[in-house]
Structures are given as C-alpha cells and as structure tokens.
Design an enzyme around this catalytic site. Structure first.
Site, PDB file in Angstrom:
ATOM      1  CB  SER A 143      -0.868   0.011   1.268  1.00 15.54           C
ATOM      2  OG  SER A 143      -1.497   1.264   1.428  1.00 15.54           O
ATOM      3  CE1 TYR A 156      -4.239  -1.907   5.026  1.00  9.38           C
ATOM      4  CE2 TYR A 156      -3.146   0.169   4.536  1.00  9.38           C
ATOM      5  CZ  TYR A 156      -3.803  -0.965   4.105  1.00  9.38           C
ATOM      6  OH  TYR A 156      -4.031  -1.170   2.762  1.00  9.38           O
TER       7      TYR A 156
END
Ligand code: NAP
Length: 246
Positions: A143, A156
């Site tokens: 990401s 995350y």
C-alpha cells in the site's frame, strides 16, 4: 495447451475488490485460478461464476490468513486440486483505523497477522511447490501507506511496510529458485475498504495526487498481471497511486 499445462494462480482475498478484479482479468487470459475468501462465501461464489463465464477454470477455498496453520493447509489443498502452483498474488488484507493509543492488543495482532505474518507463512509454504515450475512469480499487495504512512493507520502501515521489507529479504533466496517477487502499492482505490472513508480523509490524498481521483480495481489488476511475468524487474514496489507526492 491442455488443461494440466495451463498455469495456476493463487489469489488470496479474491471475494471482492482488487482480488476479484485480478481474478476476472486473469481468467480471460486462460490462467487456472485458486481464489480464497475468509467469510463471505456468497461473494466468492459470485466471483467464481464471473470467472467461469469468462471461460476460466476456478476453485474457491476458504482460509483465514491470520490463523497460523492456514497457509500450509491452503498450499496442500492447491496441490491436491491442481497439482501445481505457478503464481501467487498475496492480496488478502484488512484496514483497521484509529488513533494509535486506542488500539488494544487484539486489534494490533489481527492486522499484523492478516496483512503480514500470514503472508510470510504463505510464501514459505508456497516456495517448494512453485520452484518446481520455473518462471514463477509472487505479487504482494502492499500500500502507499506502507511507504508514506497514513493518518490513523499505525498497525496497517506497519504491516504494509513490513511486506516490502519481507520481499527484499526473501528475494535472493526466491530468485535462486526461479521465483520473482514484487509488490504493488496502491493509493486510494474504490472498494469496500475505502467506501466508508469520509471526504475529509480522502481529500489530502486527492490534493497531492497528480490524477486527482481515486483508482479503479481494474487499474491495479493490470499492474498485477504485468508482475506475473516481470522479466528483469524483481524485489521492487510499483506504486499505482495516480502520482501521489508531498
Ligand atoms: P476489500 O474489498 O476489503 O477485500 C478484502 C479481501 O480480503 C476480501 O476478499 C476478504 O475476504 C479478504 N480477507 C480479509 N481478511 C482476510 C483474512 N484474515 N484471511 C483471508 N482473506 C481475508 O479490500 P480491497 O480494497 O480489495 O484490498 C485488497 C488488498 O489491497 C488489501 O491487502 C488492501 O490492504 C490492499 N490495498 C487496498 C487499497 C484500497 O484503497 N482499497 C489501497 C492500498 C492497498 P471476505 O470478504 O471473505 O472477508
């Protein structure tokens, strides 16, 4: 090419979003597909039907990548059902946002286990099977948050940055066995994962993105497809974020 000669791709988290788009693109190109989901069997069956309509050959498999024994079980199942594994798209992931001081141990561990440790185990379990084929590849779904960070996303971003570190440390060993490994780092993509984000949350991304829009799942799927046969590209993270910079 006979059925048994056609390459097999395992895509984790393929019941919706980016994983489903990758499955539908690869099905049209003749790959045989093993698609996993965690909880939503109905959604996985819908993706499987779309894949079959596109002429694809598909098995759907339930697996919770956060559970330590699941990676080995999944690879065993693929051996039984397909007898080979050529490509792995490690896509399954969760986002759990909040101020980092508020995360309890369970939430931290759930994100790290799903997004990072599950994928370490998955690559370890897959490697012996994949190395028998030659020209195999692994694509990790990282990401932009794993590169730049993201507001309210400490576990995350740690997990997605960890995937990049894992890739860099595994790549020499995998390369000796004829397996490439690369990562994709998407910006904000329109999926269930981002559907509840507020305008205030997305606005800074759009402001600093040259394209000024969110991405579409098909745009990530095309990058994944490219990285299945990456040639001299190895151990690299491809950003697919509309030109984010700040
Ligand atoms: P999504 O629409 O929320 O889909 C997530 C998929 O992962 C679903 O198939 C889900 O299965 C599966 N999954 C979740 N937890 C799992 C677990 N413990 N074990 C196995 N499967 C699990 O997400 P997405 O937006 O397509 O994201 C896909 C990947 O891209 C994720 O790794 C995400 O972090 C990454 N990414 C997304 C964006 C974005 O903007 N959307 C940006 C950067 C990176 P069930 O439906 O059965 O639960």
């Amino acid at each position: 090419m006979s059925r048994g000669d056609r390459p097999v791709v395992l895509i984790t988290g393929a019941s919706r979003g980016i994983g489903a788009a990758v499955a539908e693109l690869l099905a049209r190109e003749g790959y045989r597909l093993a698609l996993t989901y965690r909880s939503d069997e109905g959604a996985a069956r819908t993706v499987a039907r779309n894949v079959q309509d596109a002429g694809g050959d598909v098995e759907i498999l339930q697996a919770d990548m956060a559970e330590p024994e699941e990676a080995a079980r999944l690879i065993d199942l693929i051996g039984t059902k397909f007898g080979r594994l050529d490509h792995l798209v490690a896509n399954a992931g969760i986002a759990d946002d909040g101020a980092f001081l508020t995360f309890d141990e369970d939430r931290i561990q759930r994100t790290l286990a799903t997004n990072l440790s599950g994928n370490i185990r998955l690559v370890c379990a897959a490697m012996p099977v994949m190395e028998q084929g030659g020209g195999s590849s692994i694509v990790l779904m990282s990401s932009l948050g794993g590169i730049y960070g993201g507001d309210g996303q400490v576990p995350y971003c740690a997990s997605k940055g960890g995937l990049i570190g894992m890739m860099q440390m595994m790549s020499p060993t995998l390369a000796e066995r004829g397996i490439s490994i690369n990562a994709v780092a998407p910006g904000y993509i329109e999926t269930d994962m981002t559907s509840n984000l507020s305008v205030e949350r997305i606005r800074p991304f759009l402001k600093f993105s040259a394209s000024g829009r969110m991405g579409h799942v098909e745009e990530i799927a095309r990058v994944v497809r490219y990285l299945l046969h990456p040639g001299y590209i190895n151990s690299t993270t491809i950003r697919c974020d509309g030109g984010f910079g700040r």
